[in-house]
Design a protein around this motif. Structure first.
Motif, mmCIF file in Angstrom:
data_model
loop_
_atom_site.group_PDB
_atom_site.id
_atom_site.type_symbol
_atom_site.label_atom_id
_atom_site.label_comp_id
_atom_site.label_asym_id
_atom_site.label_seq_id
_atom_site.Cartn_x
_atom_site.Cartn_y
_atom_site.Cartn_z
ATOM 1 N N ILE A 67 4.756 -85.902 22.061
ATOM 2 C CA ILE A 67 5.793 -85.198 22.824
ATOM 3 C C ILE A 67 5.165 -84.648 24.091
ATOM 4 O O ILE A 67 4.228 -83.845 24.036
ATOM 5 C CB ILE A 67 6.396 -84.027 22.023
ATOM 6 C CG1 ILE A 67 7.068 -84.512 20.746
ATOM 7 C CG2 ILE A 67 7.414 -83.259 22.885
ATOM 8 C CD1 ILE A 67 7.587 -83.372 19.871
ATOM 9 N N GLU A 68 5.658 -85.105 25.242
ATOM 10 C CA GLU A 68 5.321 -84.463 26.505
ATOM 11 C C GLU A 68 6.479 -83.543 26.860
ATOM 12 O O GLU A 68 7.606 -83.990 27.051
ATOM 13 C CB GLU A 68 5.080 -85.485 27.618
ATOM 14 C CG GLU A 68 3.768 -86.231 27.480
ATOM 15 C CD GLU A 68 3.383 -86.990 28.740
ATOM 16 O OE1 GLU A 68 3.812 -86.585 29.840
ATOM 17 O OE2 GLU A 68 2.652 -87.997 28.617
ATOM 18 N N ARG A 69 6.165 -82.251 26.925
ATOM 19 C CA ARG A 69 7.165 -81.240 27.198
ATOM 20 C C ARG A 69 6.888 -80.626 28.572
ATOM 21 O O ARG A 69 5.802 -80.116 28.836
ATOM 22 C CB ARG A 69 7.100 -80.159 26.112
ATOM 23 C CG ARG A 69 8.050 -78.974 26.220
ATOM 24 C CD ARG A 69 7.454 -77.832 27.052
ATOM 25 N NE ARG A 69 6.015 -77.684 26.883
ATOM 26 C CZ ARG A 69 5.446 -76.986 25.899
ATOM 27 N NH1 ARG A 69 6.179 -76.365 25.033
ATOM 28 N NH2 ARG A 69 4.115 -76.898 25.830
ATOM 29 N N ILE A 87 11.842 -83.411 28.089
ATOM 30 C CA ILE A 87 11.215 -83.758 26.813
ATOM 31 C C ILE A 87 11.162 -85.277 26.719
ATOM 32 O O ILE A 87 12.203 -85.940 26.714
ATOM 33 C CB ILE A 87 11.997 -83.193 25.606
ATOM 34 C CG1 ILE A 87 12.302 -81.697 25.792
ATOM 35 C CG2 ILE A 87 11.241 -83.463 24.318
ATOM 36 C CD1 ILE A 87 11.094 -80.811 25.837
ATOM 37 N N ARG A 88 9.949 -85.808 26.608
ATOM 38 C CA ARG A 88 9.774 -87.252 26.535
ATOM 39 C C ARG A 88 8.885 -87.594 25.354
ATOM 40 O O ARG A 88 7.862 -86.941 25.126
ATOM 41 C CB ARG A 88 9.173 -87.790 27.832
ATOM 42 C CG ARG A 88 10.099 -87.588 29.033
ATOM 43 C CD ARG A 88 9.476 -88.053 30.323
ATOM 44 N NE ARG A 88 10.410 -87.910 31.441
ATOM 45 C CZ ARG A 88 10.135 -88.233 32.699
ATOM 46 N NH1 ARG A 88 8.946 -88.720 32.994
ATOM 47 N NH2 ARG A 88 11.046 -88.069 33.633
ATOM 48 N N LEU A 89 9.280 -88.631 24.603
ATOM 49 C CA LEU A 89 8.497 -89.111 23.465
ATOM 50 C C LEU A 89 7.811 -90.408 23.854
ATOM 51 O O LEU A 89 8.453 -91.351 24.322
ATOM 52 C CB LEU A 89 9.387 -89.353 22.239
ATOM 53 C CG LEU A 89 9.597 -88.172 21.295
ATOM 54 C CD1 LEU A 89 10.362 -87.053 21.987
ATOM 55 C CD2 LEU A 89 10.337 -88.623 20.041
ATOM 56 N N VAL A 145 10.924 -77.968 23.287
ATOM 57 C CA VAL A 145 10.563 -78.662 22.046
ATOM 58 C C VAL A 145 9.046 -78.627 21.861
ATOM 59 O O VAL A 145 8.288 -79.025 22.742
ATOM 60 C CB VAL A 145 11.068 -80.112 22.066
ATOM 61 C CG1 VAL A 145 10.525 -80.877 20.854
ATOM 62 C CG2 VAL A 145 12.593 -80.141 22.069
ATOM 63 N N ILE A 197 7.312 -81.613 15.714
ATOM 64 C CA ILE A 197 7.895 -82.848 15.227
ATOM 65 C C ILE A 197 7.272 -83.198 13.882
ATOM 66 O O ILE A 197 6.085 -82.942 13.652
ATOM 67 C CB ILE A 197 7.678 -84.011 16.232
ATOM 68 C CG1 ILE A 197 8.405 -85.282 15.773
ATOM 69 C CG2 ILE A 197 6.207 -84.278 16.458
ATOM 70 C CD1 ILE A 197 8.405 -86.388 16.808
ATOM 71 N N LEU A 221 12.721 -82.520 15.015
ATOM 72 C CA LEU A 221 12.044 -81.827 16.100
ATOM 73 C C LEU A 221 12.623 -80.424 16.208
ATOM 74 O O LEU A 221 13.782 -80.186 15.836
ATOM 75 C CB LEU A 221 12.230 -82.559 17.436
ATOM 76 C CG LEU A 221 11.601 -83.930 17.616
ATOM 77 C CD1 LEU A 221 12.395 -85.027 16.909
ATOM 78 C CD2 LEU A 221 11.473 -84.280 19.100
ATOM 79 N N SER A 243 12.629 -76.680 18.810
ATOM 80 C CA SER A 243 12.251 -76.005 20.052
ATOM 81 C C SER A 243 11.821 -74.570 19.767
ATOM 82 O O SER A 243 12.322 -73.914 18.855
ATOM 83 C CB SER A 243 13.413 -76.017 21.050
ATOM 84 O OG SER A 243 14.505 -75.245 20.573
#
Length: 370
Positions: free
Chosen positions: A271-273, A283-285, A328, A331, A346, A348
């Motif tokens: 997860i890049e938050r 939020i990118r997976l 977030v 996970i 997930l 937050s």
């Protein structure tokens, strides 16, 4: 039992992508199942629910665990703690509700709750055979509180600390060491092994810059052999730039690794938050591959060195889901659906901020991973 109901299963968005990092990798497909939001200010026992920063799942009981990064500085909110949760999935796979069943304090080596300010729990991984949990703490370098990687027993008492990776101690000139509040964020056990992956949110000072709208950040992911406690390898994951140019240049925002989850012995979900003041969260997976990446354990600094970082593939930009996004940070895998797919849950971290929320998001994942 305290819970929250469904906020709306807005869409089932199927996204498929090949894990191109490995030539023989099978596709990973993610389908959005829904999200639920916890009531603001919810109290369980003598605690305020919030700061949820990591998740784990106990398949034998069907229960989830969520650790709070509350440092215990505010006695009205409670000590450092862990919540036990139950998530309910509808017959057709939607996320119906998340209920808090109980809360328990984290305990130090003496068996007492951690003293205020001595722990900042951010990452968590469940050990096999009900042996306990790995919980990481970012510490508080500005106050002289070091981070740690702790092995906790079933009663949530700290039994053992793994040695910190080399190069973490801040130098007097500020040129080396970990950056405050950009330290241990993710933890995951590699399936079928006793190897533990631990991620940093951003690079060590001697390795490179922290993220900006122009700079990526070479963050180290460390692998430990748990029985011996030995650090056996480190790999570089390149954290992306801050994805949104801030409206106010004086408030640049950030982007970093918020958590990791091992799919198999070589692939991680990452997860890049990101957060941009005046804009909000991104939020990118990603899928990231250890195979083929250089082991940089013996490199004291990454600057002016040649190495191969982990290859990464974007799986999902959660902005495409059409739901409210927040900070977030956790996970984990959840139960299997009737069609055999595994679920992902997930969560937050609301930072106990009035404008932020504790939100759970559910995805279905189809992959060859066990």
């Amino acid at each position: 039992m305290t819970g929250c109901g469904r906020q709306g299963i807005l869409l089932g968005l199927g996204l498929s992508v090949l894990l191109t990092a490995a030539a023989n990798a099978d596709p990973v497909r993610l389908d959005f199942l829904g999200s639920v939001e916890m009531p603001k200010g919810l109290r369980v026992g003598d605690t305020v629910v919030g700061g949820l920063s990591a998740l784990s799942y106990d398949a034998s009981s069907g229960m989830f665990q969520a650790v709070s990064d509350d440092r215990g500085d505010d006695p009205t909110r409670g000590p450092a703690r862990l919540y036990s949760l139950r998530a309910t999935l509808a017959e057709r796979g939607g996320l119906e509700s998340v209920s808090i069943v109980s809360v328990s304090p984290l305990k130090d080596e003496t068996g007492q709750p951690f003293k205020p300010g001595t722990v900042d729990a951010e990452g968590m991984a469940r050990l096999p055979g009900d042996q306990g949990l790995v919980i990481t703490s970012e510490g508080d370098l500005e106050r002289g509180v070091l981070p740690f990687i702790g092995i906790f027993d079933r009663g949530l008492q700290l039994k053992r600390r793994l040695p910190l990776p080399p190069g973490f101690a801040p130098s007097p000139d500020g040129q080396r060491g970990a950056r405050d509040n950009l330290i241990f964020e993710g933890a995951s056990l590699l399936p079928g092994s006793m190897r533990l992956a631990i991620s940093l949110e951003n690079a060590l000072r001697q390795d490179g810059p922290q993220t900006s709208v122009t700079d990526e950040s070479p963050s180290r992911i460390s692998l430990y052999d748990l029985p011996s406690g030995r650090l056996v390898a480190q790999y570089v994951y390149t954290v992306g730039r801050i994805p949104v140019v801030p409206p106010d240049p004086g408030r640049p925002g950030d982007n970093g690794i918020a958590d990791i989850l091992a799919l198999d012995s070589t692939h991680l979900l990452v997860i890049e938050r990101g957060y941009t003041p005046g804009v909000g969260n991104s939020i990118r997976l990603y899928a990231a591959d250890l195979d083929g990446a250089s082991n940089v354990l013996d490199l004291g600094s990454l600057k002016n060195e040649t190495y191969r970082p982990m290859r990464k593939t974007l799986l999902l930009d959660m902005a495409r889901l059409g739901v409210r996004l927040d900070n977030v940070e956790g996970i984990t895998f959840g139960p299997k659906l009737g069609d055999g797919r595994r679920t992902l849950l997930l969560v937050s971290d609301d930072n106990f901020n009035p404008s932020q929320r504790t939100i759970f998001y559910a995805l279905a994942i189809e992959t060859a991973a066990p």
